[in-house]
Scaffold this motif. Structure first.
Motif, PDB file in Angstrom:
ATOM      1  N   ILE A  64      38.621  43.157  52.548  1.00 42.87           N
ATOM      2  CA  ILE A  64      38.436  43.428  51.125  1.00 42.87           C
ATOM      3  C   ILE A  64      36.963  43.308  50.747  1.00 42.87           C
ATOM      4  N   TRP A  95      44.546  40.124  46.020  1.00 38.63           N
ATOM      5  CA  TRP A  95      43.515  40.947  46.638  1.00 38.63           C
ATOM      6  C   TRP A  95      42.858  41.904  45.658  1.00 38.63           C
ATOM      7  N   TYR A 144      40.254  39.908  43.857  1.00 39.52           N
ATOM      8  CA  TYR A 144      39.162  39.645  44.802  1.00 39.52           C
ATOM      9  C   TYR A 144      38.304  40.890  44.994  1.00 39.52           C
ATOM     10  N   ILE A 184      44.144  34.696  49.585  1.00 36.39           N
ATOM     11  CA  ILE A 184      44.037  35.614  50.715  1.00 36.39           C
ATOM     12  C   ILE A 184      43.417  34.871  51.881  1.00 36.39           C
ATOM     13  N   ALA A 201      41.717  39.098  55.589  1.00 37.06           N
ATOM     14  CA  ALA A 201      41.802  39.921  54.373  1.00 37.06           C
ATOM     15  C   ALA A 201      40.505  39.841  53.582  1.00 37.06           C
TER      16      ALA A 201
END
Length: 84
Positions: free
Chosen positions: A14, A61, A64, A6, A10
């Motif tokens: 996130i 994501w 993450y 990512i 992002a």
């Protein structure tokens, strides 16, 4: 963060979501900037811990976000230990 696949934008978004979720779960009040920091640093710490035990959440994501949430919860718990 590059391992997760990512970008920085992002990671900030996130990380903010992960930090906010951890803040709600741990019943803490940190603020937006601290949530982002907790989420990003928490993801780095959680990934390091998981790599130490040769475990992986995967990439992307969602991984993450999960790592950020776990790491942020750990950071909030450690901060509470030092405040007392």
């Amino acid at each position: 963060m590059e391992q997760a696949g990512i970008g920085w934008i992002a990671a900030i978004i996130i990380g903010g979501i992960a930090g906010w979720l951890a803040e709600k779960f741990m019943k803490s009040d940190m603020g937006l900037i601290m949530n982002i920091i907790l989420g990003i640093v928490g993801a780095i710490i959680a990934n390091a811990i998981l790599n130490f035990f040769h475990l992986s959440l995967g990439s992307g994501w969602i991984a993450y976000l999960i790592a950020g949430f776990i790491g942020a919860c750990i950071l909030i718990a450690v901060a509470r230990l030092f405040r007392r």
